[in-house]
Enzyme design. Sequence first.
Site, PDB file in Angstrom:
ATOM      1  CB  SER A 244      23.253  71.086  19.075  1.00  0.00           C
ATOM      2  OG  SER A 244      21.913  71.498  19.300  1.00  0.00           O
TER       3      SER A 244
ATOM      4  N   GLY B 183      31.339  85.745  18.419  1.00  0.00           N
ATOM      5  CA  GLY B 183      30.105  86.228  19.049  1.00  0.00           C
ATOM      6  C   GLY B 183      29.731  85.406  20.251  1.00  0.00           C
TER       7      GLY B 183
ATOM      8  CG  ASP C  93      35.848  93.995  20.143  1.00  0.00           C
ATOM      9  OD1 ASP C  93      35.044  93.275  19.523  1.00  0.00           O
ATOM     10  OD2 ASP C  93      35.539  94.682  21.143  1.00  0.00           O
TER      11      ASP C  93
ATOM     12  CE1 TYR D 171      23.895  83.316  19.993  1.00  0.00           C
ATOM     13  CE2 TYR D 171      22.007  81.886  19.599  1.00  0.00           C
ATOM     14  CZ  TYR D 171      23.352  82.166  19.436  1.00  0.00           C
ATOM     15  OH  TYR D 171      24.138  81.300  18.710  1.00  0.00           O
TER      16      TYR D 171
ATOM     17  CG  ASP E  29      39.284  84.733  19.027  1.00  0.00           C
ATOM     18  OD1 ASP E  29      38.635  83.756  18.622  1.00  0.00           O
ATOM     19  OD2 ASP E  29      39.039  85.307  20.120  1.00  0.00           O
TER      20      ASP E  29
ATOM     21  CE  LYS F 288      24.187  83.936  16.268  1.00  0.00           C
ATOM     22  NZ  LYS F 288      25.586  84.157  15.836  1.00  0.00           N
TER      23      LYS F 288
ATOM     24  NE  ARG G  58      16.541  72.326  20.658  1.00  0.00           N
ATOM     25  CZ  ARG G  58      17.646  73.014  20.385  1.00  0.00           C
ATOM     26  NH1 ARG G  58      18.796  72.708  20.978  1.00  0.00           N
ATOM     27  NH2 ARG G  58      17.614  74.003  19.507  1.00  0.00           N
TER      28      ARG G  58
HETATM   29  C1  15L Z   1      23.140  77.998  19.430  1.00  0.00           C
HETATM   30  O1  15L Z   1      23.024  78.806  18.529  1.00  0.00           O
HETATM   31  C2  15L Z   1      23.977  78.281  20.618  1.00  0.00           C
HETATM   32  O2  15L Z   1      25.144  79.021  20.293  1.00  0.00           O
HETATM   33  C3  15L Z   1      24.351  77.076  21.418  1.00  0.00           C
HETATM   34  O3  15L Z   1      24.714  77.520  22.706  1.00  0.00           O
HETATM   35  C4  15L Z   1      23.179  76.070  21.508  1.00  0.00           C
HETATM   36  O4  15L Z   1      22.134  76.614  22.241  1.00  0.00           O
HETATM   37  C5  15L Z   1      22.669  75.718  20.133  1.00  0.00           C
HETATM   38  O5  15L Z   1      22.322  76.889  19.428  1.00  0.00           O
HETATM   39  C6  15L Z   1      21.443  74.788  20.194  1.00  0.00           C
HETATM   40  O6  15L Z   1      20.352  75.174  19.786  1.00  0.00           O
HETATM   41  O7  15L Z   1      21.629  73.648  20.649  1.00  0.00           O
END
Ligand code: 15L
Length: 269
Positions: free
Chosen positions: A168, A75, A47, A139, A31, A143, A177
């Site tokens: 989540s 990340g 890093d 983001y 880390d 990915k 959700r």
């Molecule tokens: C993720 O990939 C995120 O890192 C997190 O902050 C949430 O947004 C999660 O997905 C989600 O979809 O609940």
Amino acid sequence: MRVLVTGAAGSLGRVVTVGLAERGHDVVGLDLVPAPDGTPFAWHEADCADADAVEAVFAALSTGGRLDAVVHLAGLPEEASLPDELTSHVITTAALLDAMVAHRVPRLVYASSNHAVGRTPRADGELTEHALPRPDTYYGVAKVAAEALMRLFADRHGIDAVACRIGSFLEEPASVRGLSTWLSHGDGVRMVEAALTAPAPGFAVLYGISANTRAWWDLEPGRRLGYEPQDDAEDFADRVEPSPDDEVEAELVGGPFATEQFHRPALGG
Ligand code: 15L
């Protein structure tokens, strides 16, 4: 197995390192920040976006025996600028994959995200591992690109590379959700261990959620790798308050990330 876990001090990393160590794995944390007091396993500060620093960690580890796998959890967890997202997810993954090839480390387990396919309409039905990339944010774009890099290294170098599209990850589901997208702490550890130990997966994608009654995502790709989730968000349903955002969050897989609040220029914004 001897496993290097990046992002070991993060919310996912803290749970996964302890869980893997409890299951008898030889964990090494990596880390940006020092090990929390009392950490009972080895730890390196570096890093992951710095390829030289990553190489130095692998070189140091090579004197202590064979490294079997990398679990890449480091990340940014949320939306940021496109350059920052690419550095955080793609450059780090590239630095790790280069070092894995150089030091013959055969397996990568990666914390990808549902946001790689977050613009997929829920009305399209249950999401399988064959869903085409459909990111909802920069983001999510990063990915997708990190998954593509994993696939390239799987094809070129025979690295086993499992992308876990996590929902989540929380102690308890926090929204309506979340009753569909929740990944419990215990199932998070089970998921990573299955991805680490599945025989010869090649490049594979699984959806990282618990066995939620209201799941939108296919659990079969995970089950094929030995991931048997044991928790269900439904057990918490009566503690989740409805919100005015629930309706819009139910339209697209990425929920809040797929809403207009994140619409911004790709560069210079
Ligand atoms: C993720 O990939 C995120 O890192 C997190 O902050 C949430 O947004 C999660 O997905 C989600 O979809 O609940």
